[in-house]
Design a protein around this motif. Sequence first.
Motif, short mmCIF file in Angstrom:
data_model
loop_
_atom_site.label_atom_id
_atom_site.label_comp_id
_atom_site.label_asym_id
_atom_site.label_seq_id
_atom_site.Cartn_x
_atom_site.Cartn_y
_atom_site.Cartn_z
N LEU A 1 0.84 -1.20 0.00
CA LEU A 1 0.00 0.00 0.00
C LEU A 1 0.87 1.25 0.00
N LEU A 2 0.47 2.22 -0.82
CA LEU A 2 1.09 3.54 -0.85
C LEU A 2 0.02 4.55 -0.47
N GLY A 3 0.19 5.20 0.69
CA GLY A 3 -0.84 6.10 1.19
C GLY A 3 -0.32 7.50 1.39
N GLN A 4 -1.06 8.48 0.87
CA GLN A 4 -0.73 9.87 1.14
C GLN A 4 -1.64 10.34 2.25
N ALA A 5 -1.05 10.58 3.42
CA ALA A 5 -1.84 10.99 4.58
C ALA A 5 -0.95 11.65 5.60
N LEU B 1 7.68 -1.59 -3.78
CA LEU B 1 6.29 -2.00 -3.57
C LEU B 1 5.81 -2.81 -4.78
N ASN B 2 5.03 -3.82 -4.51
CA ASN B 2 4.54 -4.73 -5.55
C ASN B 2 3.05 -4.49 -5.78
N ASP B 3 2.70 -3.89 -6.95
CA ASP B 3 1.31 -3.63 -7.32
C ASP B 3 0.53 -3.03 -6.14
N PRO B 4 0.97 -1.88 -5.62
CA PRO B 4 0.36 -1.38 -4.38
C PRO B 4 -1.02 -0.77 -4.59
#
Length: 564
Positions: free
Chosen positions: A50-54, A207-210
């Motif tokens: 997961l790649l999260g902008q927060a 990251l793998n297919d995040p």
Amino acid sequence: MSMNATGGEGTFADLGLRAELLDVLSALGYEEPTPIQWEAIPPLVQGRDLLGQAATGTGKTAAFALPMLQRMSRPGDGAGPVTLVLVPTRELAIQVSEAFHRYGRALGARVLPIYGGAPIGRQLQALKRGVDVVVATPGRALDHIGRGTLDLEGLRTVVLDEADEMLDMGFADDIEAILAATPESRQTVLFSATLPPRIDGIARRHLNDPVRIEMGHAAAEGRQTTPLVEQSAYLVARAHKPAALGRLLDIEAPTAAIIFCRTREEVDQLTETMNGRGHRAEALHGGMEQEQRDRVMSRLRAGTADLLIATDVAARGLDVEQLTHVVNYNVPSAPEAYVHRIGRVGRAGREGVALTLVEPREHRMLKAIERVTRQRIPVERLPTVADLQARRMELTRAALEECLLQDDLEPFHAVVESLTDEFDLMEVALAAVKLAHEASGATLDEQEIPEITVRPVDKRRGQREAAPDGERSHRAPAGGMERLFFSLGRSAGIRPQDLVGAIAGESSLSGRDIGAIEIAERFSLVEVPQAAANEVIDALRRSTIKGRRPNVRRERDPRGRRQR
């Protein structure tokens, strides 16, 4: 896969969390998932990257801690950790580890924070006994990996929390080295307040297919408006927030105010604190029966209470005509929540005031709200003791003026007349005003609340501006700051991020607490809060920067005297 977290109502039970975690969340007073928790928990439980902008304040710690605890089959069994969380500062390492401990207590999860400035012997003993979750600053994690004391063979998940902050502090190489030492089959989670190209590069490599989650973008496209409310914010350290709130309420003197908190527990604690300060506060949260809620609202509408301290859930649908102020005790978890909150005093043409208490680490979330609402929220200076005294004197004057205009003062004529036989009329008046002022409760022993400022950042490099090499400024440090001398400079390869990373990694300060940095050929000057100067000096004398142990002391002024 890309998601846009803009909200959505539901419960933690709807997310399929195990009963032990639901019981803990209920006991802590968490009433519903924040938007990022609602979006992040399901894919993380499934094992997705997961790649999260927060930013801080969105509830992201629980967003990754709960899924990690959910996926632990039998905590307490293995020797090495199954989850490694990398954070930029000692302060955040402590906060995240405490959160894991709170959520995972019923599961028996073993959590260990690893950071500089703490006895390494205790960390070695805990690692030897076995841990499930390690929360570490990059430098100390790499140190343990090099020693062979941090076994990552059984690691299932790596979380990079506040990744952009870690890069700004010069930890890029450390992060790459740590990830290289972890199993390729691991789950990788990256949270960052911003997504510059450097963060995108890490995501592409590791990251793998995040799943991608970007908070607030739908609102940012212009579908969100804010009511016409006077808005302001105040930077306050967590420990001083109750005192800051009390002072703001004393200055503002609202007819009625609603104060928003994150959890039921925080609502109850703050209600008790405010009542102890002499306010008439009532709590409102989802743990209350309808009959209790009705009684609270009746007191507010009748004017026998002037503060309503509530959670977002409990305040839904609330419309109280007397409300003049909304206070965000924390920066809301999503920009949309901020709009809903301050709208309580922006209805039907009513004027209102919205105040937000911002912890230093929540400053980015405040900027996100400004982007979404397209309105600037000015960061004001917190009122001082002198401001409070002046305001109380103003209230005393107003009360006396009202008394002179409306009350029958004849019964007191004889008292004044008898006193003027011995004292001057002005002295009698001054004594009367003094008694009235003290009777209003205006003699509270108030202490100054430390002022916090957010330093300007060089947007091109993500670092604080430094003076040109070789120049040494003798201007006074910023208010509340003290300048420290480091015996390492440009000749030792020192950069601003090296100094910020060393100080934040070894002391309780975060990168945001550090002021101006000046780097010369053979020394550097760094501004830190005065109250933390001794701690920084002691911590840095026991550590190394770029492999060298610095001499750290208070800077002497041009006349050779130490700063005071």
